[in-house]
Structure formats: structure tokens, C-alpha cells
Design a protein around this motif. Structure first.
Motif, mmCIF file in Angstrom:
data_model
loop_
_atom_site.group_PDB
_atom_site.id
_atom_site.type_symbol
_atom_site.label_atom_id
_atom_site.label_comp_id
_atom_site.label_asym_id
_atom_site.label_seq_id
_atom_site.Cartn_x
_atom_site.Cartn_y
_atom_site.Cartn_z
ATOM 1 N N GLN A 187 46.921 48.022 57.225
ATOM 2 C CA GLN A 187 45.513 49.832 58.054
ATOM 3 C C GLN A 187 44.560 48.922 57.258
ATOM 4 O O GLN A 187 44.953 49.328 56.339
ATOM 5 N N GLU A 188 43.670 49.466 57.610
ATOM 6 C CA GLU A 188 42.707 49.229 57.039
ATOM 7 C C GLU A 188 41.976 50.459 56.517
ATOM 8 O O GLU A 188 41.436 50.764 55.434
ATOM 9 N N ASP A 189 42.768 51.685 56.708
ATOM 10 C CA ASP A 189 41.815 53.008 56.250
ATOM 11 C C ASP A 189 43.275 53.379 55.208
ATOM 12 O O ASP A 189 42.960 55.069 55.025
ATOM 13 N N HIS A 190 44.331 52.597 54.756
ATOM 14 C CA HIS A 190 44.593 53.252 54.056
ATOM 15 C C HIS A 190 45.511 52.310 52.638
ATOM 16 O O HIS A 190 44.913 51.198 52.503
ATOM 17 N N GLU B 81 44.324 57.758 52.804
ATOM 18 C CA GLU B 81 43.943 57.346 54.385
ATOM 19 C C GLU B 81 42.357 57.856 53.530
ATOM 20 O O GLU B 81 42.512 59.327 53.601
ATOM 21 N N LEU B 82 40.848 56.729 54.300
ATOM 22 C CA LEU B 82 40.531 56.928 54.558
ATOM 23 C C LEU B 82 39.953 58.081 56.327
ATOM 24 O O LEU B 82 41.222 57.221 56.857
ATOM 25 N N LYS B 83 39.215 58.803 56.068
ATOM 26 C CA LYS B 83 39.261 59.444 57.623
ATOM 27 C C LYS B 83 38.037 60.431 57.421
ATOM 28 O O LYS B 83 37.456 60.779 56.522
ATOM 29 N N ARG B 84 37.377 60.779 58.247
ATOM 30 C CA ARG B 84 36.302 61.371 58.737
ATOM 31 C C ARG B 84 36.907 62.799 58.092
ATOM 32 O O ARG B 84 37.157 63.040 58.657
ATOM 33 N N LEU C 29 32.877 59.878 54.509
ATOM 34 C CA LEU C 29 34.327 59.625 54.405
ATOM 35 C C LEU C 29 35.173 60.469 53.767
ATOM 36 O O LEU C 29 34.899 61.012 52.793
ATOM 37 N N LEU D 298 39.235 60.770 50.987
ATOM 38 C CA LEU D 298 39.924 60.272 50.484
ATOM 39 C C LEU D 298 41.039 60.926 51.206
ATOM 40 O O LEU D 298 41.462 61.927 49.735
#
Length: 69
Positions: A7-10, A28-31, A41, A43
Motif C-alpha cells: 500500500q502506497e500510504d503505509h 500510515e500517511l493520511k489526511r 497529510l 503520519l
């Protein structure tokens, strides 16, 4: 871990010494939630572990530093 790596967001970092895993960190990258409103973003650290307590100041610290880059 295999699923998270795809997964690109981890981000998953592993620390090894003499071919033994001595620590890891998963982010985990998130808004950002609206209540924090920093824009962009963030982390979120999902899991963070070292093999022995005395490794927090060396291995643990280095994992956090590496995660920032």
C-alpha cells in the motif's frame, strides 16, 4: 506486513542487527482530522516496537529519525 508494504500510504521500517530483527515501525500517511487542521497529510504511527527495553534510545530513536525522511 506483506499487505501493508504493497500500500502506497503505509511506511514500514525494520531494524536488523546480525540478521535478527530488533525493531520496527509502521506509519500510515493520511489526511489530518479537521479538528487539527494543519493542512495536508500527517503520519500516524500505527505500531512501533523494539526487541529489548534498552534498545529504545538507540534503535527506537533511529527508527523515528529514519521515518521522518
Amino acid at each position: 506486513f506483506k499487505e501493508l508494504l504493497s500500500q502506497e500510504d503505509h511506511i514500514l521500517l525494520v531494524a536488523e542487527v546480525s540478521d535478527q530483527i530488533v525493531g520496527f515501525i509502521i506509519g500510515e500517511l493520511k489526511r489530518a482530522p479537521a479538528v487539527y487542521d494543519p493542512g495536508g497529510l500527517i503520519l500516524m504511527i500505527d505500531d512501533f516496537c523494539v526487541k529489548d527495553q534498552e534498545l529504545w534510545e538507540t534503535v527506537g530513536k533511529q527508527l523515528l529519525l529514519d521515518l521522518q525522511h
